[in-house]
Design an enzyme around this catalytic site. Structure first.
Site, PDB file in Angstrom:
ATOM      1  N   ASP A  86       0.830  -1.205   0.000  1.00 47.72           N
ATOM      2  CA  ASP A  86       0.000   0.000   0.000  1.00 47.72           C
ATOM      3  C   ASP A  86       0.863   1.254   0.000  1.00 47.72           C
ATOM      4  O   ASP A  86       0.350   2.366  -0.035  1.00 47.72           O
ATOM      5  CB  ASP A  86      -1.003  -0.003   1.147  1.00 47.72           C
ATOM      6  CG  ASP A  86      -0.376  -0.164   2.519  1.00 47.72           C
ATOM      7  OD1 ASP A  86       0.866  -0.125   2.618  1.00 47.72           O
ATOM      8  OD2 ASP A  86      -1.140  -0.328   3.505  1.00 47.72           O
ATOM      9  N   SER A  87       2.182   1.045  -0.008  1.00 43.08           N
ATOM     10  CA  SER A  87       3.105   2.162  -0.263  1.00 43.08           C
ATOM     11  C   SER A  87       2.843   2.803  -1.612  1.00 43.08           C
ATOM     12  O   SER A  87       3.328   3.904  -1.882  1.00 43.08           O
ATOM     13  CB  SER A  87       4.552   1.664  -0.204  1.00 43.08           C
ATOM     14  OG  SER A  87       4.733   0.522  -1.044  1.00 43.08           O
ATOM     15  N   ASP A  96      -0.783  -6.274  -0.186  1.00 42.18           N
ATOM     16  CA  ASP A  96      -1.234  -5.674   1.067  1.00 42.18           C
ATOM     17  C   ASP A  96      -2.753  -5.576   1.136  1.00 42.18           C
ATOM     18  O   ASP A  96      -3.401  -5.144   0.167  1.00 42.18           O
ATOM     19  CB  ASP A  96      -0.671  -4.254   1.205  1.00 42.18           C
ATOM     20  CG  ASP A  96       0.630  -4.211   1.965  1.00 42.18           C
ATOM     21  OD1 ASP A  96       0.995  -5.209   2.611  1.00 42.18           O
ATOM     22  OD2 ASP A  96       1.306  -3.159   1.908  1.00 42.18           O
ATOM     23  N   LYS A 110      -0.987  -9.620   2.995  1.00 44.43           N
ATOM     24  CA  LYS A 110      -0.296  -9.125   4.180  1.00 44.43           C
ATOM     25  C   LYS A 110      -1.207  -8.169   4.935  1.00 44.43           C
ATOM     26  O   LYS A 110      -1.881  -7.339   4.319  1.00 44.43           O
ATOM     27  CB  LYS A 110       1.007  -8.400   3.804  1.00 44.43           C
ATOM     28  CG  LYS A 110       1.776  -7.871   5.025  1.00 44.43           C
ATOM     29  CD  LYS A 110       3.176  -7.405   4.650  1.00 44.43           C
ATOM     30  CE  LYS A 110       3.202  -6.086   3.913  1.00 44.43           C
ATOM     31  NZ  LYS A 110       2.744  -4.949   4.769  1.00 44.43           N
ATOM     32  N   GLU A 151      -1.438  -5.714   8.739  1.00 39.83           N
ATOM     33  CA  GLU A 151      -0.657  -5.086   9.796  1.00 39.83           C
ATOM     34  C   GLU A 151      -1.278  -5.313  11.168  1.00 39.83           C
ATOM     35  O   GLU A 151      -2.501  -5.292  11.334  1.00 39.83           O
ATOM     36  CB  GLU A 151      -0.568  -3.572   9.544  1.00 39.83           C
ATOM     37  CG  GLU A 151       0.217  -3.195   8.304  1.00 39.83           C
ATOM     38  CD  GLU A 151       0.340  -1.687   8.133  1.00 39.83           C
ATOM     39  OE1 GLU A 151       0.884  -1.261   7.098  1.00 39.83           O
ATOM     40  OE2 GLU A 151      -0.096  -0.932   9.034  1.00 39.83           O
ATOM     41  N   GLU A 169       9.202  -4.015  10.674  1.00 42.64           N
ATOM     42  CA  GLU A 169       9.568  -2.694  10.148  1.00 42.64           C
ATOM     43  C   GLU A 169       9.985  -1.745  11.267  1.00 42.64           C
ATOM     44  O   GLU A 169       9.269  -1.575  12.261  1.00 42.64           O
ATOM     45  CB  GLU A 169       8.394  -2.083   9.374  1.00 42.64           C
ATOM     46  CG  GLU A 169       8.720  -0.717   8.774  1.00 42.64           C
ATOM     47  CD  GLU A 169       7.677  -0.212   7.811  1.00 42.64           C
ATOM     48  OE1 GLU A 169       7.845   0.918   7.290  1.00 42.64           O
ATOM     49  OE2 GLU A 169       6.679  -0.932   7.559  1.00 42.64           O
TER      50      GLU A 169
END
Length: 272
Positions: A51-52, A90, A118, A120, A188
């Site tokens: 999602d960057s 993501d 993925k 978070e 991270e």
């Protein structure tokens, strides 16, 4: 890198085997077919449609504006040109708030071409989501440490796990993610010593981004490691374009340095 000569594509089984044999795993972000093809040629084992893309593609200040539909679109672009790499996509902000929503979001990304999704966080509700997805045959990569989707709660992009209590909690969350069925874990912006501790406590691969050299593999945002991103780069970034004449040469250098353990160096990490 025998798969480059026509052997089987990278699978989660292969990645777990690499981890068991202490072979480092290389990962880079990808958002389009052209770069997907190039990263495959260079031997990158895992491609992350992060999602960057909200930052580097769309120009937003955070990742929280990204939607499932947008990640699915970029995943399909990457998947069309992919030949060997393992693809992780993501689950973006607010797309997995409950199990039913999480499964629908994950299904859209898998249908677009992802091999794994993925998400978070390692709180109780995220652990429940991981278990729910895995029980329904959705492979999951967990993500602990600095959580870009929680940047507004965290008060900015700050190193996580620096206190004794915070590091203990993160270790507990990592074990809980593994127990729930996660098959990989991204770490991270945490102290290098904590990255080592968590990696040694798990049976699944850890992929570090600012988490020290002892993780099972490394990931960077492609635009960061090519020196393309505006502003001052994060401490954990190395510009692999320095001294090289092509993007392909830079990516191959990244893969070599990750595989050999040359990257990251101490200066790319954080103290506890």
């Amino acid at each position: 890198m025998g798969y480059l000569q026509g052997e089987k594509p990278i699978t989660i089984t292969k990645l777990l085997s690499m981890h068991a044999e202490n072979e480092k795993i290389s990962m880079l972000t990808a958002y389009d077919a052209t770069m997907s093809a190039l990263l495959n040629r260079c031997g990158v084992e895992t491609l992350l449609i992060g999602d960057s893309l909200g930052n580097v593609i769309q120009g937003h200040k955070s990742t929280t504006r990204v939607t499932v539909e947008q990640v699915a679109y970029h995943t399909s672009c990457v998947a069309r040109a992919n030949t060997h790499a393992f693809i992780i996509a993501d689950l973006p902000f607010a797309s997995y708030g409950d199990p039913v929503q999480a499964l629908a979001s994950a299904a859209e990304l898998i249908h677009a071409g992802a091999d794994m999704v993925k998400l978070e966080g390692g709180g109780e509700w995220q652990i429940e989501i991981i278990q729910y997805l895995v029980e329904r045959n959705v492979p999951v990569c967990a993500h602990l440490g600095l959580l870009p989707q929680s940047v507004h709660v965290l008060g900015g992009y700050k190193v996580q796990g620096k206190t004794k209590d915070a590091s203990k909690l993160m270790c507990e969350q990592a074990l809980a993610c593994e127990a729930a069925g996660a098959q990989m874990l991204v770490l991270e912006a945490i102290p290098s010593s904590l990255g080592k501790q968590i990696t040694s406590s798990l049976n699944i691969p850890t992929i570090g981004i600012g988490a020290g050299p002892d993780c099972s593999g490394q990931v960077l945002v492609l635009q960061d490691m090519l020196g393309m991103s505006p502003g001052k780069p994060p401490k954990f970034v190395k510009n692999f374009m320095d001294g090289r004449s092509s993007i392909e040469a830079a990516v191959k250098a990244y893969v070599r340095e990750v595989k050999s353990g040359k990257f990251p160096k101490p200066e790319h990490g954080f103290a506890g």
